[in-house]
Scaffold this motif. Structure first.
Motif, PDB file in Angstrom:
ATOM      1  N   GLU A   1       0.778  -1.223   0.173  1.00 31.92           N
ATOM      2  CA  GLU A   1       0.424   0.095  -0.024  1.00 31.92           C
ATOM      3  C   GLU A   1       1.012   1.294  -0.244  1.00 31.92           C
ATOM      4  OE1 GLU A   1      -1.725   0.941   4.111  1.00 31.92           O
ATOM      5  OE2 GLU A   1      -1.813  -0.995   4.186  1.00 31.92           O
ATOM      6  N   SER A   2       2.012   0.936  -0.004  1.00 33.61           N
ATOM      7  CA  SER A   2       2.675   2.039  -0.355  1.00 33.61           C
ATOM      8  C   SER A   2       4.155   2.123  -1.123  1.00 33.61           C
ATOM      9  CB  SER A   2       3.980   2.581   1.666  1.00 33.61           C
ATOM     10  OG  SER A   2       2.341   2.275   2.068  1.00 33.61           O
ATOM     11  N   GLU A   3       4.975   2.797  -1.775  1.00 33.53           N
ATOM     12  CA  GLU A   3       5.851   2.701  -2.919  1.00 33.53           C
ATOM     13  C   GLU A   3       7.409   2.198  -2.013  1.00 33.53           C
ATOM     14  OE1 GLU A   3       5.490   3.104  -5.727  1.00 33.53           O
ATOM     15  OE2 GLU A   3       3.418   3.393  -6.127  1.00 33.53           O
ATOM     16  N   PRO A   4       7.611   1.789  -2.022  1.00 32.58           N
ATOM     17  CA  PRO A   4       9.752   1.652  -1.615  1.00 32.58           C
ATOM     18  C   PRO A   4      10.218   2.214  -1.938  1.00 32.58           C
ATOM     19  CG  PRO A   4       8.268  -0.638  -3.590  1.00 32.58           C
ATOM     20  CD  PRO A   4       7.680   0.522  -3.507  1.00 32.58           C
ATOM     21  N   GLY A   5      11.343   2.456  -0.424  1.00 31.37           N
ATOM     22  CA  GLY A   5      11.465   3.548  -0.419  1.00 31.37           C
ATOM     23  C   GLY A   5      10.977   4.739   0.632  1.00 31.37           C
ATOM     24  N   GLU A   6       9.291   4.302   0.794  1.00 26.15           N
ATOM     25  CA  GLU A   6       8.467   5.958   0.685  1.00 26.15           C
ATOM     26  C   GLU A   6       8.719   5.947   2.396  1.00 26.15           C
ATOM     27  OE1 GLU A   6       4.250   7.152   1.362  1.00 26.15           O
ATOM     28  OE2 GLU A   6       4.378   5.460  -0.291  1.00 26.15           O
ATOM     29  N   VAL A   7       9.034   6.475   3.265  1.00 24.51           N
ATOM     30  CA  VAL A   7       9.093   6.928   4.683  1.00 24.51           C
ATOM     31  C   VAL A   7       8.053   7.121   4.882  1.00 24.51           C
ATOM     32  CG1 VAL A   7      10.103   8.493   6.668  1.00 24.51           C
ATOM     33  CG2 VAL A   7      11.319   7.732   4.051  1.00 24.51           C
ATOM     34  N   ARG A   8       7.727   6.589   6.213  1.00 28.20           N
ATOM     35  CA  ARG A   8       6.602   6.900   7.231  1.00 28.20           C
ATOM     36  C   ARG A   8       5.864   6.573   8.169  1.00 28.20           C
ATOM     37  NH1 ARG A   8       1.363   4.488   3.748  1.00 28.20           N
ATOM     38  NH2 ARG A   8      -0.079   5.097   6.117  1.00 28.20           N
ATOM     39  N   THR A   9       5.040   7.269   8.819  1.00 22.67           N
ATOM     40  CA  THR A   9       5.177   7.250  10.045  1.00 22.67           C
ATOM     41  C   THR A   9       4.825   6.276  10.891  1.00 22.67           C
ATOM     42  OG1 THR A   9       5.086   9.495   9.752  1.00 22.67           O
ATOM     43  CG2 THR A   9       4.445   8.969  12.299  1.00 22.67           C
ATOM     44  N   VAL A  10       4.957   4.645  11.811  1.00 24.31           N
ATOM     45  CA  VAL A  10       4.208   4.493  12.712  1.00 24.31           C
ATOM     46  C   VAL A  10       4.240   4.535  13.851  1.00 24.31           C
ATOM     47  CG1 VAL A  10       4.200   2.143  10.569  1.00 24.31           C
ATOM     48  CG2 VAL A  10       6.376   2.502  12.773  1.00 24.31           C
ATOM     49  N   TRP A  11       3.274   3.902  14.561  1.00 21.19           N
ATOM     50  CA  TRP A  11       3.518   4.311  16.111  1.00 21.19           C
ATOM     51  C   TRP A  11       3.300   3.037  16.778  1.00 21.19           C
ATOM     52  CZ3 TRP A  11       0.735   6.031  12.368  1.00 21.19           C
ATOM     53  CH2 TRP A  11       0.611   7.581  12.837  1.00 21.19           C
ATOM     54  N   VAL A  12       3.867   2.591  18.268  1.00 19.07           N
ATOM     55  CA  VAL A  12       4.363   1.726  18.892  1.00 19.07           C
ATOM     56  C   VAL A  12       3.639   2.032  20.174  1.00 19.07           C
ATOM     57  CG1 VAL A  12       5.629   0.321  19.963  1.00 19.07           C
ATOM     58  CG2 VAL A  12       6.093   0.795  17.195  1.00 19.07           C
ATOM     59  N   GLY A  13       2.928   1.009  21.274  1.00 18.74           N
ATOM     60  CA  GLY A  13       2.871   0.991  22.342  1.00 18.74           C
ATOM     61  C   GLY A  13       2.809   0.234  23.035  1.00 18.74           C
ATOM     62  N   GLU A  14       2.511  -0.308  24.590  1.00 12.26           N
ATOM     63  CA  GLU A  14       1.762  -0.896  25.529  1.00 12.26           C
ATOM     64  C   GLU A  14       0.536  -1.240  25.343  1.00 12.26           C
ATOM     65  OE1 GLU A  14       3.951   0.436  28.917  1.00 12.26           O
ATOM     66  OE2 GLU A  14       5.676   0.551  28.134  1.00 12.26           O
ATOM     67  N   LYS A  15       0.234  -2.551  25.089  1.00 14.72           N
ATOM     68  CA  LYS A  15      -1.431  -3.500  24.838  1.00 14.72           C
ATOM     69  C   LYS A  15      -1.815  -3.393  26.533  1.00 14.72           C
ATOM     70  CE  LYS A  15      -3.610  -7.587  24.240  1.00 14.72           C
ATOM     71  NZ  LYS A  15      -3.742  -8.633  23.669  1.00 14.72           N
ATOM     72  N   VAL A  16      -2.722  -2.540  26.725  1.00 19.80           N
ATOM     73  CA  VAL A  16      -2.947  -2.619  28.056  1.00 19.80           C
ATOM     74  C   VAL A  16      -4.077  -2.958  28.464  1.00 19.80           C
ATOM     75  CG1 VAL A  16      -4.204  -1.002  29.961  1.00 19.80           C
ATOM     76  CG2 VAL A  16      -2.286  -0.414  28.686  1.00 19.80           C
ATOM     77  N   GLU A  17      -4.603  -4.669  28.803  1.00 22.59           N
ATOM     78  CA  GLU A  17      -5.658  -5.120  29.328  1.00 22.59           C
ATOM     79  C   GLU A  17      -7.169  -3.510  29.545  1.00 22.59           C
ATOM     80  OE1 GLU A  17      -6.404  -7.566  27.961  1.00 22.59           O
ATOM     81  OE2 GLU A  17      -3.815  -8.256  27.982  1.00 22.59           O
ATOM     82  N   ALA A  18      -8.533  -4.316  29.334  1.00 28.99           N
ATOM     83  CA  ALA A  18      -9.271  -3.721  30.089  1.00 28.99           C
ATOM     84  C   ALA A  18     -10.067  -3.761  30.985  1.00 28.99           C
ATOM     85  CB  ALA A  18     -10.474  -3.908  29.222  1.00 28.99           C
ATOM     86  N   MET A  19      -9.485  -4.652  31.517  1.00 32.48           N
ATOM     87  CA  MET A  19      -9.327  -5.327  33.730  1.00 32.48           C
ATOM     88  C   MET A  19      -8.406  -4.567  34.006  1.00 32.48           C
ATOM     89  SD  MET A  19     -11.372  -6.042  35.919  1.00 32.48           S
ATOM     90  CE  MET A  19     -12.783  -7.050  35.860  1.00 32.48           C
ATOM     91  N   GLU A  20      -7.386  -4.449  33.106  1.00 34.97           N
ATOM     92  CA  GLU A  20      -6.172  -3.000  34.261  1.00 34.97           C
ATOM     93  C   GLU A  20      -7.145  -1.821  34.305  1.00 34.97           C
ATOM     94  OE1 GLU A  20      -1.710  -2.274  33.569  1.00 34.97           O
ATOM     95  OE2 GLU A  20      -2.712  -4.033  32.938  1.00 34.97           O
ATOM     96  N   ILE A  21      -7.577  -1.095  33.057  1.00 36.72           N
ATOM     97  CA  ILE A  21      -7.946  -0.090  33.296  1.00 36.72           C
ATOM     98  C   ILE A  21      -8.939   0.549  34.069  1.00 36.72           C
ATOM     99  CG2 ILE A  21      -9.184   1.513  31.779  1.00 36.72           C
ATOM    100  CD1 ILE A  21      -7.903   0.343  29.239  1.00 36.72           C
ATOM    101  N   LEU A  22     -10.040  -1.148  34.206  1.00 38.00           N
ATOM    102  CA  LEU A  22     -11.091  -0.570  35.084  1.00 38.00           C
ATOM    103  C   LEU A  22     -10.753  -0.639  35.836  1.00 38.00           C
ATOM    104  CD1 LEU A  22     -13.480  -2.914  33.609  1.00 38.00           C
ATOM    105  CD2 LEU A  22     -13.664  -0.525  33.665  1.00 38.00           C
ATOM    106  N   ARG A  23      -9.301  -1.527  36.684  1.00 33.65           N
ATOM    107  CA  ARG A  23      -8.816  -1.222  38.439  1.00 33.65           C
ATOM    108  C   ARG A  23      -8.312  -0.393  38.513  1.00 33.65           C
ATOM    109  NH1 ARG A  23     -10.783  -6.137  41.098  1.00 33.65           N
ATOM    110  NH2 ARG A  23      -9.972  -7.809  39.581  1.00 33.65           N
TER     111      ARG A  23
END
Length: 129
Positions: A35-57
């Motif tokens: 979906e992108s041209e070879p050599g194209e610079v793209r922005t991507v995002w990386v994060g930490e997965k947080v379980e729903a119960m952890e949020i509720l706690r």
């Protein structure tokens, strides 16, 4: 152990198999192949997965306060009163929230998770394999 996730659009996150940010960013780049041209610079995002119960706690006391308010409103529909009918000390709210969330954790499942500590990465799209 912290699990990582990645996104190519900052909205839809996918679980990463990699254990480090660079590897997760590489997985995101692989999703861009075709979906992108070879050599194209793209922005991507990386994060930490947080379980729903952890949020509720983290919200146990607020959750319990909301439950008490709803119960009180239902009672006032049946027992007219200008004052709250249920009197529970604030220091007891967290315990009630924990009790309810323990029950939910034991008997429910969650089909979504949150993302925390998101970092932005620039990747160069490679040739498709």
């Amino acid at each position: 152990m912290t699990k990582l996730c990645y996104s190519t659009n900052q909205e839809d996150y996918h679980e990463a198999e990699s254990k480090d940010c660079e590897g997760a960013a590489q997985e995101a780049m692989e999703d861009l192949l075709g979906e992108s041209e070879p050599g194209e610079v793209r922005t991507v995002w990386v994060g930490e997965k947080v379980e729903a119960m952890e949020i509720l706690r983290k919200l146990e006391a607020r959750f319990a306060e909301s439950v008490i308010e709803n119960l009180d409103e239902w009672l006032i529909d049946e027992i007219p009163s200008d004052e709250p009918i249920i009197d529970m000390p604030k220091e007891m709210h967290k315990g009630l929230g924990k009790l309810i969330l323990d029950y939910v954790a034991e008997h429910a499942s969650f089909n979504r998770w949150g993302v925390a500590n998101i970092t932005e990465h620039q990747v160069i799209v490679s040739e498709a394999a």
